[in-house]
Enzyme design. Structure first.
Site, PDB file in Angstrom:
ATOM      1  N   GLY A   1       5.216 -17.552  30.452  1.00  0.00           N
ATOM      2  CA  GLY A   1       5.368 -18.380  29.261  1.00  0.00           C
ATOM      3  C   GLY A   1       4.073 -18.451  28.478  1.00  0.00           C
ATOM      4  O   GLY A   1       3.039 -17.919  28.889  1.00  0.00           O
TER       5      GLY A   1
ATOM      6  N   GLY B   1       1.798 -21.183  25.671  1.00  0.00           N
ATOM      7  CA  GLY B   1       1.653 -22.466  24.987  1.00  0.00           C
ATOM      8  C   GLY B   1       0.506 -22.407  23.997  1.00  0.00           C
ATOM      9  O   GLY B   1      -0.088 -21.355  23.772  1.00  0.00           O
TER      10      GLY B   1
ATOM     11  N   GLY C   1      -2.800 -21.253  25.800  1.00  0.00           N
ATOM     12  CA  GLY C   1      -2.904 -20.005  26.532  1.00  0.00           C
ATOM     13  C   GLY C   1      -1.571 -19.546  27.095  1.00  0.00           C
ATOM     14  O   GLY C   1      -0.522 -20.139  26.820  1.00  0.00           O
ATOM     15  N   SER C   2      -1.631 -18.470  27.877  1.00  0.00           N
ATOM     16  CA  SER C   2      -0.424 -17.879  28.463  1.00  0.00           C
ATOM     17  C   SER C   2      -0.468 -17.984  29.984  1.00  0.00           C
ATOM     18  O   SER C   2      -1.551 -18.004  30.591  1.00  0.00           O
ATOM     19  CB  SER C   2      -0.298 -16.407  28.051  1.00  0.00           C
ATOM     20  OG  SER C   2      -0.234 -16.287  26.646  1.00  0.00           O
ATOM     21  N   VAL C   3       0.713 -18.037  30.610  1.00  0.00           N
ATOM     22  CA  VAL C   3       0.822 -18.162  32.060  1.00  0.00           C
ATOM     23  C   VAL C   3       1.466 -16.902  32.625  1.00  0.00           C
ATOM     24  O   VAL C   3       2.490 -16.429  32.129  1.00  0.00           O
ATOM     25  CB  VAL C   3       1.659 -19.394  32.448  1.00  0.00           C
ATOM     26  CG1 VAL C   3       1.736 -19.522  33.969  1.00  0.00           C
ATOM     27  CG2 VAL C   3       1.052 -20.660  31.847  1.00  0.00           C
TER      28      VAL C   3
ATOM     29  N   LYS D   1      -2.895 -19.551  34.506  1.00  0.00           N
ATOM     30  CA  LYS D   1      -2.957 -19.855  33.076  1.00  0.00           C
ATOM     31  C   LYS D   1      -4.226 -19.263  32.496  1.00  0.00           C
ATOM     32  O   LYS D   1      -5.338 -19.698  32.828  1.00  0.00           O
ATOM     33  CB  LYS D   1      -2.900 -21.363  32.826  1.00  0.00           C
ATOM     34  CG  LYS D   1      -2.914 -21.729  31.344  1.00  0.00           C
ATOM     35  CD  LYS D   1      -2.440 -23.161  31.140  1.00  0.00           C
ATOM     36  CE  LYS D   1      -3.552 -24.136  31.085  1.00  0.00           C
ATOM     37  NZ  LYS D   1      -3.145 -25.494  30.685  1.00  0.00           N
TER      38      LYS D   1
ATOM     39  N   ASP E   1       2.803 -34.826  26.676  1.00  0.00           N
ATOM     40  CA  ASP E   1       3.762 -33.742  26.417  1.00  0.00           C
ATOM     41  C   ASP E   1       4.786 -33.635  27.542  1.00  0.00           C
ATOM     42  O   ASP E   1       5.079 -32.538  28.037  1.00  0.00           O
ATOM     43  CB  ASP E   1       3.027 -32.415  26.233  1.00  0.00           C
ATOM     44  CG  ASP E   1       3.807 -31.437  25.359  1.00  0.00           C
ATOM     45  OD1 ASP E   1       4.714 -31.883  24.632  1.00  0.00           O
ATOM     46  OD2 ASP E   1       3.502 -30.231  25.397  1.00  0.00           O
TER      47      ASP E   1
END
Length: 260
Positions: free
Chosen positions: A35, A37, A40-42, A56, A144
Site C-alpha cells: 500500500g 500513504g 511513504g509506501s509499505v 514502510k 487517522d
C-alpha cells in the site's frame, strides 16, 4: 546525516538497525507493494529467519527527518497486543524505513462487510486506542483511525498502526492546539473541518472510532462520492438526516392525532 538524530538512534538501540541495502534485499527490491500513504509506501518482505515483515519506506524529504525520529521514539516504547509492533528500522540520511511484523489478514477495510469476529475486532480496536491515550508516558492522538489503518494478524487480532499524523502531549493535559486539519474525510471528527481548530483532545479519535463502528454495523463505506444527494456522501451525515426526518414524521403524526 543529522548529528543529533544519529546520537539519538545510538542511545535508543533496543531495536534492530538495518542498512538500506539490507532493506532492499528483504523486500526483494520493492517487489511486493502492500500500500501507499502520504508519508511513504509499505512493502512485504521476509527476513533470514523466514519471518514475514512489512516495511514502510518513508518518502525522501529533509522535512520528514524529524518526523521519523518522533514516530520512532514513540513506537519503540509501545507494547500492547492491539498496537502494531515495531521490530527494526533503517536511517541513512534521506533513506528511512520502519520494519513491522507482517499482518497476514491485511487491513480491516477489505473485511469491513464480513460478520466474522466483529465484536472481538471492534473491542480490540477500542483497547488499542485506549492504550495510546492512557497507557503510554505521553498521550498519543492518532488522528487517522479508519478501517484501512486497522491491521489484522493471523488470528484476526486487530492492530492500530500508522502513526504518520500522530500528536503527542502530556497525560495531564486535556487538549492540544492545532491550526490545520488532520485525518481522512468520512472518518475525521467534525471539529477538524474548521479552519480555526483551536484545542482538540483524545475525543477526535473516539469520533473516528464511532465512524468505523458505523461502517461495520451499517455495512456501508462512510464516503459515497457518487451519491445523489449531498447528505448521502458521508454516511454519518446521512444517518443524522434520516433520524431528523423520522422525528419530524413522528411529530406530524402526533399533531394529526391531536387534531392540531
Amino acid at each position: 546525516m543529522d548529528k543529533n538524530s544519529e546520537e539519538f538512534l545510538q542511545v535508543h538501540d533496543m531495536l534492530i538497525r538495518y542498512s538500506y541495502s539490507n532493506v532492499k534485499k528483504v523486500i526483494k527490491n520493492f517487489k511486493h507493494k502492500l500500500g501507499e500513504g502520504c508519508y511513504g509506501s509499505v512493502y512485504k518482505g521476509s527476513l533470514r529467519s523466514n519471518n514475514e515483515v512489512a516495511i514502510k519506506i518513508l518518502k525522501q524529504s529533509k522535512a520528514l527527518g524529524q518526523g521519523f525520529i518522533s514516530e520512532f521514539a514513540t513506537i519503540e516504547r509501545i507494547d500492547d497486543v492491539n498496537v502494531v509492533q515495531l521490530i527494526g528500522f533503517c536511517f541513512e540520511g534521506l533513506k528511512q524505513a520502519l520494519v513491522y511484523d507482517f499482518m497476514s489478514n491485511g487491513s480491516l477495510d477489505k473485511l469491513i462487510f464480513l460478520r466474522k469476529k466483529i465484536y472481538e475486532i471492534t473491542l480490540g480496536v477500542a483497547r488499542g486506542i485506549e492504550y495510546l491515550h492512557q497507557g503510554c508516558e505521553m498521550q498519543i492522538l492518532h488522528f487517522d483511525i479508519k478501517p484501512r489503518n486497522i491491521l489484522l494478524d493471523k488470528n484476526f487480532t486487530p492492530k492500530v498502526p500508522d502513526f504518520g499524523l500522530m500528536k503527542l502531549y502530556p497525560i495531564n493535559h486535556s487538549t492540544v492546539s492545532f491550526t490545520t486539519a488532520r485525518g481522512t474525510l468520512g472518518h475525521m471528527a467534525p471539529k477538524l473541518f474548521y479552519k480555526n481548530i483551536g484545542g482538540v483532545s483524545y475525543k477526535v479519535d473516539v469520533d473516528s472510532f464511532g465512524m468505523l463502528l458505523m461502517e461495520m454495523v451499517g455495512r456501508r463505506k462512510n464516503i459515497h462520492a457518487d451519491a445523489e444527494h449531498s447528505s448521502q456522501i458521508y454516511f454519518h451525515y446521512g444517518c443524522t438526516t434520516k433520524l431528523m426526518k423520522a422525528k419530524l414524521l413522528k411529530w406530524k403524526k402526533l399533531r394529526k392525532r391531536k387534531g392540531m
